[in-house]
Design a protein around this motif. Structure first.
Motif, PDB file in Angstrom:
ATOM      1  N   TYR A  62       1.108  -1.438  -0.441  1.00  0.00           N
ATOM      2  CA  TYR A  62      -0.257   0.460  -0.084  1.00  0.00           C
ATOM      3  C   TYR A  62       0.835   1.399  -0.058  1.00  0.00           C
ATOM      4  N   LYS A  63       0.320   2.192  -1.033  1.00  0.00           N
ATOM      5  CA  LYS A  63       1.388   3.136  -0.588  1.00  0.00           C
ATOM      6  C   LYS A  63       0.475   3.886  -0.427  1.00  0.00           C
ATOM      7  N   LEU A  64       0.751   5.150   1.075  1.00  0.00           N
ATOM      8  CA  LEU A  64       0.687   5.281   2.193  1.00  0.00           C
ATOM      9  C   LEU A  64       0.407   7.655   1.281  1.00  0.00           C
ATOM     10  N   LYS A  65      -0.793   7.478   1.349  1.00  0.00           N
ATOM     11  CA  LYS A  65      -1.083   8.920   1.037  1.00  0.00           C
ATOM     12  C   LYS A  65      -0.817  10.296   1.783  1.00  0.00           C
ATOM     13  N   ASN A  66      -1.132  11.456   1.240  1.00  0.00           N
ATOM     14  CA  ASN A  66      -0.721  12.446   1.623  1.00  0.00           C
ATOM     15  C   ASN A  66      -2.036  12.754   2.581  1.00  0.00           C
ATOM     16  N   GLY A  67      -1.431  12.710   4.433  1.00  0.00           N
ATOM     17  CA  GLY A  67      -2.146  12.870   5.715  1.00  0.00           C
ATOM     18  C   GLY A  67      -2.491  11.622   6.105  1.00  0.00           C
ATOM     19  N   GLU A  68      -2.790  10.526   5.703  1.00  0.00           N
ATOM     20  CA  GLU A  68      -2.463   8.648   6.070  1.00  0.00           C
ATOM     21  C   GLU A  68      -1.306   9.158   7.180  1.00  0.00           C
ATOM     22  N   THR A  69      -1.679   7.857   8.532  1.00  0.00           N
ATOM     23  CA  THR A  69      -0.757   7.631   9.297  1.00  0.00           C
ATOM     24  C   THR A  69      -0.731   5.888   9.283  1.00  0.00           C
ATOM     25  N   ALA A  70       0.533   5.200  10.037  1.00  0.00           N
ATOM     26  CA  ALA A  70       0.066   3.785  10.709  1.00  0.00           C
ATOM     27  C   ALA A  70      -1.018   3.622  10.882  1.00  0.00           C
ATOM     28  N   SER A  71      -1.796   4.630  12.037  1.00  0.00           N
ATOM     29  CA  SER A  71      -2.919   4.010  12.216  1.00  0.00           C
ATOM     30  C   SER A  71      -3.897   3.627  12.277  1.00  0.00           C
ATOM     31  N   LEU A  72      -3.972   4.435  11.194  1.00  0.00           N
ATOM     32  CA  LEU A  72      -5.206   4.747   9.996  1.00  0.00           C
ATOM     33  C   LEU A  72      -5.232   3.842   8.904  1.00  0.00           C
ATOM     34  N   VAL A  73      -4.452   3.235   8.442  1.00  0.00           N
ATOM     35  CA  VAL A  73      -4.079   2.101   7.545  1.00  0.00           C
ATOM     36  C   VAL A  73      -3.859   0.829   7.755  1.00  0.00           C
ATOM     37  N   ALA A  74      -3.205   1.013   9.890  1.00  0.00           N
ATOM     38  CA  ALA A  74      -3.750  -0.181  10.028  1.00  0.00           C
ATOM     39  C   ALA A  74      -5.396  -0.527  10.174  1.00  0.00           C
ATOM     40  N   SER A  75      -6.308  -0.130  10.691  1.00  0.00           N
ATOM     41  CA  SER A  75      -7.650   0.377  10.502  1.00  0.00           C
ATOM     42  C   SER A  75      -8.023  -0.035  10.031  1.00  0.00           C
ATOM     43  N   MET A  76      -7.423   0.511   7.962  1.00  0.00           N
ATOM     44  CA  MET A  76      -8.792  -0.164   6.629  1.00  0.00           C
ATOM     45  C   MET A  76      -8.539  -1.474   6.392  1.00  0.00           C
ATOM     46  N   PHE A  77      -7.122  -2.052   6.771  1.00  0.00           N
ATOM     47  CA  PHE A  77      -6.708  -3.265   6.498  1.00  0.00           C
ATOM     48  C   PHE A  77      -7.126  -4.305   7.736  1.00  0.00           C
ATOM     49  N   LYS A  78      -7.760  -3.828   8.665  1.00  0.00           N
ATOM     50  CA  LYS A  78      -8.189  -4.295  10.108  1.00  0.00           C
ATOM     51  C   LYS A  78      -6.837  -5.118  10.770  1.00  0.00           C
ATOM     52  N   ILE A  79      -5.655  -4.549  10.606  1.00  0.00           N
ATOM     53  CA  ILE A  79      -4.823  -5.531  11.752  1.00  0.00           C
ATOM     54  C   ILE A  79      -4.546  -4.377  12.464  1.00  0.00           C
ATOM     55  N   SER A  80      -3.373  -4.985  13.325  1.00  0.00           N
ATOM     56  CA  SER A  80      -3.460  -3.987  14.203  1.00  0.00           C
ATOM     57  C   SER A  80      -1.944  -3.851  14.108  1.00  0.00           C
ATOM     58  N   LEU A  81      -1.526  -2.098  14.909  1.00  0.00           N
ATOM     59  CA  LEU A  81      -0.961  -1.015  14.584  1.00  0.00           C
ATOM     60  C   LEU A  81       1.213  -1.595  14.991  1.00  0.00           C
ATOM     61  N   ASP A  82       0.726  -2.627  15.953  1.00  0.00           N
ATOM     62  CA  ASP A  82       1.723  -3.672  15.659  1.00  0.00           C
ATOM     63  C   ASP A  82       2.294  -4.173  14.951  1.00  0.00           C
ATOM     64  N   THR A  83       1.713  -4.672  13.743  1.00  0.00           N
ATOM     65  CA  THR A  83       1.945  -4.959  12.806  1.00  0.00           C
ATOM     66  C   THR A  83       2.357  -4.666  12.157  1.00  0.00           C
ATOM     67  N   ILE A  84       1.683  -3.661  11.393  1.00  0.00           N
ATOM     68  CA  ILE A  84       2.224  -2.726  10.352  1.00  0.00           C
ATOM     69  C   ILE A  84       3.771  -1.611  11.043  1.00  0.00           C
ATOM     70  N   LEU A  85       3.301  -1.636  11.852  1.00  0.00           N
ATOM     71  CA  LEU A  85       5.333  -0.995  12.068  1.00  0.00           C
ATOM     72  C   LEU A  85       6.309  -2.195  11.968  1.00  0.00           C
ATOM     73  N   SER A  86       6.046  -3.445  12.824  1.00  0.00           N
ATOM     74  CA  SER A  86       6.942  -4.266  12.798  1.00  0.00           C
ATOM     75  C   SER A  86       7.492  -4.499  11.769  1.00  0.00           C
ATOM     76  N   VAL A  87       6.494  -4.852  10.380  1.00  0.00           N
ATOM     77  CA  VAL A  87       6.288  -5.926   9.107  1.00  0.00           C
ATOM     78  C   VAL A  87       7.960  -4.374   8.556  1.00  0.00           C
ATOM     79  N   ASN A  88       7.274  -3.385   8.266  1.00  0.00           N
ATOM     80  CA  ASN A  88       7.600  -2.058   8.020  1.00  0.00           C
ATOM     81  C   ASN A  88       9.374  -1.483   8.577  1.00  0.00           C
ATOM     82  N   GLY A  89       9.455  -2.279   9.428  1.00  0.00           N
ATOM     83  CA  GLY A  89      10.730  -1.810  10.222  1.00  0.00           C
ATOM     84  C   GLY A  89      10.607  -0.491  10.680  1.00  0.00           C
TER      85      GLY A  89
END
Length: 419
Positions: free
Chosen positions: A174-201
């Motif tokens: 997923y390509k991060l758009k203007n104004g989007e945060t890791a928390s928002l992306v996690a909510s969109m894909f229905k996974i945890s914020l920890d997952t987004i942060l860890s997998v993407n370093g």
């Protein structure tokens, strides 16, 4: 009519009084200006002669964790700058990487690919047009009925479902758009914020740039890198369950990672631990709240991080692996984060200096101290006074040399501390 006359003595007296009052007024004004200048001077710290006062020999880095406590100049090494590397900073061949593309019109014609993390086989779909962009609704678009979707998306759903028969773990991009945060992306894909942060370093969630490519796994979990030769999945799971009070499924993890439960793993082997989470310390580091300024009083950045004119030879440039924070001698120095003192001693470069080891591979160095208040092996809390500012070692004036290391490589303190 009576005339009044003034004697020379009377006229002289008035002129004398006027001069006296003027003298007092000038004296008071000069006193006020001097006092104001003194206050400003103390606030800024040290007067910087030729812009070098309060700098030091910061193009050297001590060998961290050296023993005994005192290290001489021969044990020091120079450190070169590290080129920043991040996911999405270079042109990525998304098809070759086996990752599914979501969410940007400029990638709309890119082939969509799903891949099993433990397999090299891929299943490709037809190109998706702009009208079928599905990133804005995250995974929801993939769960809608095929009758309400374009044929391309419906075909993608079928292929993904069929591919999941082999593995539950797959990734999308997923390509991060203007104004989007890791928390928002996690909510969109229905996974945890920890997952987004860890997998993407992600090391600083507040500095995620627009246009960054994020890898989105289909399952909640974090990445684990084997750090000990011969370590097994069974031992890793036992350690994680005990440390974080969770209950990871060892056979399931062995399946999705395509390894044996008791297989000896090599250092650097990366596992996806489904159901695992980050520690509180790791979250604090990523959010940027776990490191604080080492000085609480006023200071002046006399030399920033990076390349600079050498303070001891203006004809040369040198790489500065930290910040020089100029302030008066005796100013208290505080530990930027909790940790264990691994070095407390003297070198001809840093003078009196201290190195503290923190969690997740971080260390901090404090140089040119006039006084050290801690000793080797001592545990210190965040905010503990570890010494006082001085000008020992290679220094042109009183200041604190402050460096933060990640895996023994110097990084800019601005990445972790609000200075």
């Amino acid at each position: 009519m009576k005339k009044y006359t003034f004697s020379k003595e009377i006229c002289y007296s008035k002129r004398l009084k006027a001069r006296t009052h003027l003298k007092y007024a000038l004296t008071c004004s000069l006193s006020v200006l001097f006092s104001a200048g003194l206050v400003v001077g103390l606030t800024l710290g040290v007067v910087h002669n030729n812009n070098y006062t309060g700098q030091g020999g910061a193009n050297f880095a001590p060998l961290i964790d050296m023993k005994p406590e005192y290290i001489d100049l021969a044990s020091l090494m120079s450190e070169e700058p590290i080129a920043p590397v991040g996911f999405g900073e270079e042109e990525i061949d998304l098809v070759a990487s086996g990752l599914e593309v979501h969410g940007d019109s400029d990638l709309a014609s890119t082939d969509v690919t799903s891949v099993d993390a433990a397999s090299t086989n891929t299943v490709e779909s037809e190109p998706v047009s702009e009208s079928t962009e599905i990133a804005d609704s995250g995974e929801k678009a993939l769960e809608d009925s095929a009758t309400s979707e374009p044929a391309e998306v419906a075909k993608l759903n079928v292929e993904k479902e069929r591919y999941q028969e082999d593995s539950d773990l797959y990734y999308t991009v997923y390509k991060l758009k203007n104004g989007e945060t890791a928390s928002l992306v996690a909510s969109m894909f229905k996974i945890s914020l920890d997952t987004i942060l860890s997998v993407n370093g992600v090391t600083n969630a507040t500095r995620m740039a627009t246009g960054t490519y994020l890898r989105i796994p289909s399952l909640n979990g974090i990445l684990y890198e084997v750090s000990k030769e011969g370590e097994t999945l069974e031992n890793i799971v036992k350690s994680e369950n005990k440390l974080k009070k969770i209950n990871l499924d060892t056979p399931y993890l062995a399946k999705i990672n395509n390894v044996g439960v008791n297989e000896a793993l090599s250092v650097g082997h990366t596992l996806f631990l489904c159901g695992d989470k980050l520690t509180n310390d790791q979250r604090a580091e990523i959010s940027g709240t776990s490191f604080k300024k080492p000085l609480k009083s006023s200071y002046y950045i006399s030399s920033p991080f990076g390349w600079r004119v050498n303070p001891f030879d203006a004809s040369k440039r040198s790489y500065h692996n930290g910040l020089d924070m100029a302030c008066p001698t005796g100013t208290p120095i505080y530990s930027t984060a909790a940790g264990t003192v691994v070095t407390a001693g003297y070198t001809s470069v840093y003078g009196n200096y201290v190195i503290i080891k923190h969690t997740s591979g971080y260390k901090s160095l404090y140089g040119h101290m006039s006084q050290i208040n801690v000793k080797y092996g001592q545990y210190v809390d965040q905010g503990t006074i570890i010494g006082k500012v001085g000008s020992t070692g290679q220094s042109t004036g009183p200041h604190l040399h402050f460096t933060i290391y990640k895996n023994d490589k110097a990084i800019s303190p601005y990445e972790k501390v609000s200075l």
